[in-house]
Design a protein around this motif. Structure first.
Motif, PDB file in Angstrom:
ATOM      1  N   THR A 349       0.823  -1.210   0.000  1.00 45.39           N
ATOM      2  CA  THR A 349       0.000   0.000   0.000  1.00 45.39           C
ATOM      3  C   THR A 349       0.858   1.262   0.000  1.00 45.39           C
ATOM      4  O   THR A 349       1.947   1.294   0.582  1.00 45.39           O
ATOM      5  N   GLY A 350       0.377   2.277  -0.686  1.00 38.28           N
ATOM      6  CA  GLY A 350       0.992   3.594  -0.658  1.00 38.28           C
ATOM      7  C   GLY A 350       2.274   3.728  -1.447  1.00 38.28           C
ATOM      8  O   GLY A 350       3.007   4.702  -1.277  1.00 38.28           O
ATOM      9  N   ASN A 351       2.575   2.783  -2.349  1.00 38.09           N
ATOM     10  CA  ASN A 351       3.825   2.827  -3.100  1.00 38.09           C
ATOM     11  C   ASN A 351       3.659   3.623  -4.392  1.00 38.09           C
ATOM     12  O   ASN A 351       2.597   3.613  -5.016  1.00 38.09           O
ATOM     13  N   ILE A 352       4.729   4.293  -4.805  1.00 32.93           N
ATOM     14  CA  ILE A 352       4.783   4.983  -6.098  1.00 32.93           C
ATOM     15  C   ILE A 352       5.758   4.217  -6.968  1.00 32.93           C
ATOM     16  O   ILE A 352       6.942   4.105  -6.640  1.00 32.93           O
ATOM     17  N   ILE A 353       5.250   3.668  -8.071  1.00 32.51           N
ATOM     18  CA  ILE A 353       6.009   2.742  -8.913  1.00 32.51           C
ATOM     19  C   ILE A 353       6.097   3.306 -10.320  1.00 32.51           C
ATOM     20  O   ILE A 353       5.083   3.706 -10.900  1.00 32.51           O
ATOM     21  N   HIS A 354       7.299   3.300 -10.871  1.00 34.18           N
ATOM     22  CA  HIS A 354       7.475   3.742 -12.257  1.00 34.18           C
ATOM     23  C   HIS A 354       8.432   2.797 -12.971  1.00 34.18           C
ATOM     24  O   HIS A 354       9.528   2.532 -12.497  1.00 34.18           O
ATOM     25  N   GLY A 355       7.980   2.293 -14.124  1.00 34.52           N
ATOM     26  CA  GLY A 355       8.845   1.501 -14.983  1.00 34.52           C
ATOM     27  C   GLY A 355       8.712   0.013 -14.765  1.00 34.52           C
ATOM     28  O   GLY A 355       7.888  -0.479 -13.985  1.00 34.52           O
TER      29      GLY A 355
END
Length: 599
Positions: A349-355
């Motif tokens: 929860t609450g993670n910012i994921i890119h790529g």
């Protein structure tokens, strides 16, 4: 008379012990007077002489200069043997240099202290502790290539529990590639490793310890392969590597491994990965672990977080950036992922994921996936687990936003938009996108995706209908939604059919109101309520044109016409039977639907 003599002897013994505790011995390699007695005026020439003259509790003060040990230990010909219970204090690690290896190997339950000096290596290699060892050994403000703590296990206090043993404070040292290594036999003690600069920190100890690894600058990373210990790895800065946690951990569902507030940068060439089959900023394989508030930047074929732990497994409030991928992996199991998990259960929860080829890949029983943001992945979300998926944003992925492979959900209150492929790609049925077997509330916004918002890719055998009620699609008319936004059994014979009615709020425009900005109060209600409340009015001027209450099948049951400029009118559904209804709020350029419970 006899009693007096006993008291006198006791007093003399106490005074003697006090003097020993205050003993200070001086060492200076430049003393050329020909007189050496360890005083400040006539210091010893060698540290070996100073140690030999020391009693437990003594401090050996070493003047600036270079010192050459001459004892033999293992393969080393330039070893200096320490003595339990003494402190060696130099005049600064840039000034006091011991050109050899320091060895602490005499049995004893008294700690040693090293401060403000430089040596080649330090080895703590004592045997089994002979009793309580309540004070920590201290190594502070020193310089060396390696600090290695390797000793036997503690004396058991019963048949199964290790007894007290050696603990360490290793603080503010400047260390080389070897860094800090723990290979302690099983025992019970606290170890603190903080504010050091080093190549690696390796923990290969037995069970029973508490480790705090905090606020270190580390070139390559941390490996924890200890037994059942309680370990916190926090606030560290890792420049080309990561954290590999393959510790034993406990088997009882109790959290005892924490990886938090670390900043990690790594690429696939990091030497930390030379013995690993997977490369990742954090590799987690203990029984239980919590990974939270870390910032990871990974390049090349490097995962963000890779886990095959058991439970609990929590991944909370991390920022993870890995290279974008514009082609899918040939096999999802081989995809480079921002988060990959086969954990038993836990919260993501609450993670910012890119790529990544996949932003989040779950083959586990993760319990909750919520409030995460995924962008720039090829596939944003791929799951064959059983987690509830809600309040996530998955957007601007180069392939599908979400792939459901046996995930049950429910899946609700997610924003899935502007992905190049499908918004949601269903490979196996029995998924609750709203109104299904799990009573899912729907409320997903699935818009702007390149290849259908919902793409059904499974046969209808056993589960002929997939429920996706109360959601928002690109189109507002049910027939247009089924034609343009959803690919299901109506487009290809044998596929699962989708049930979408009733619809959710429509025509969402990011430049206007979000659904959570409008609040019905009170809710539940006996009949009367107001909308919107003061929260919305303080943010902007709202222009509600009209409202209507609809039942679970989308049938209007009450309509209201709003007076211009009145944004806080009391409304009444007292005439309706108790149950769940939806209030459609028609604004100037959009319609928002809110659920209300009539008691």
């Amino acid at each position: 008379m006899k009693t007096s003599r006993i008291l006198l002897l006791c007093s003399l013994f106490t005074l003697h012990c006090s003097l020993l505790a205050q003993q200070v011995i001086y060492v200076d390699a430049s003393n050329n007077t020909g007189i050496e007695n360890g005083t400040q005026e006539y210091p010893f020439n060698t540290i070996k002489e100073g140690i030999a003259a020391s009693n437990a509790g003594a401090t050996v003060m070493i003047k600036a200069g270079t010192y050459y040990p001459d004892s033999t230990w293992q393969e080393y010909q330039n070893a200096l043997y320490l003595k339990p219970g003494i402190a060696l204090i130099g005049e600064g690690r840039e000034n006091t240099f011991i050109d050899g290896v320091l060895v602490d190997w005499d049995n004893g339950n008294l700690p040693c202290t090293l401060e403000e000096l430089r040596c080649q290596e330090y080895h703590f290699a004592r045997g089994t502790s002979e009793g309580p060892f309540e004070q920590q050994n201290i190594i502070r403000n020193c310089m060396a290539d390696i600090i290695r703590i390797s000793h036997s296990a503690g004396i058991p206090v019963n048949d199964t529990t290790p007894g007290p043993i050696y603990g360490f404070l290793i603080e503010n040292n400047d260390l080389g590639e070897g860094g800090i290594q723990f290979a302690q036999g099983s025992g019970v003690a606290n170890n603190t490793i903080q504010q050091n600069t080093c190549g690696t920190i390796l923990i290969y100890s037995g069970a029973g310890y508490t480790y705090l690894v905090d606020n270190n600058d580390i070139r390559y990373g941390i490996i924890d392969a200890s037994g059942v210990c309680k370990t916190s790895i926090s606030n560290n800065r890792i420049y080309n590597g990561g954290i590999i946690d393959k510790s034993g951990s406990n088997p009882y569902g109790i959290e005892d491994q924490f990886i938090e507030f670390n900043t990690i940068t790594c690429n696939e060439d990091s030497p930390l990965f030379q013995d690993e089959d997977v490369k990742a900023g954090i590799i987690a394989r203990p029984t239980s672990v919590t990974i939270r508030n870390n910032t990871l930047t990974c390049s090349g074929a490097v995962y963000g977080i890779y886990s095959k732990s058991n439970a609990p497994f929590h991944v909370i409030d991390n920022v993870i950036q890995i290279d974008e991928a514009f082609q899918p992996a040939s096999d999802p199991d081989e995809a480079v992922c921002a988060i990959y998990t086969k954990a038993g259960w836990g919260y993501v929860t609450g993670n910012i994921i890119h790529g990544g080829q996949i932003g989040y890949y779950s083959k586990a029983g993760t319990e909750d996936f919520s409030n995460n943001e995924i962008s720039g992945s090829y596939i944003g979300f791929f799951s064959s687990g059983a987690e509830e998926v809600h309040h996530n944003t998955i957007k601007n992925c180069h392939g599908d936003g979400m792939i459901m492979y046996g995930l049950r959900g429910p899946i609700h209150n997610n924003l899935i938009k502007d992905n190049t492929g499908s918004g949601i790609h269903v490979i196996r049925p029995d998924i609750d996108l709203g109104g299904g077997n799990f009573n899912g509330p729907g409320n997903n916004i699935i818009t702007g995706n390149g290849n259908f918002d919902l793409y059904i890719d499974c046969q209808s055998t056993g589960n002929p209908v997939l429920y996706a009620k109360y959601n928002v699609w690109d189109h507002t008319d049910a027939a247009e939604i089924m034609q343009y936004d959803i690919r299901d059994g109506s487009d290809s014979t044998g596929l699962v059919s989708v049930e979408i009615m009733p619809l959710g709020y429509l025509g969402v425009d990011d430049s206007h109101w979000e659904a959570d900005e409008i609040i019905i109060n009170p809710n539940p209600t006996l009949g009367k309520f107001r909308i919107p409340d003061s929260k919305t009015q303080t943010n902007s001027k709202i222009q509600i044109q009209d409202l209507e209450a609809v039942d679970l099948f989308g049938k209007p049951v009450i309509r209201w016409k709003m007076e211009q400029g009145n944004g806080n009118t009391e409304l009444d559904i007292s005439s309706l039977p108790a149950g769940i209804y939806f209030i459609r709020i028609h604004l100037e350029n959009q319609t928002i639907v809110k659920k209300i419970i009539k008691l």
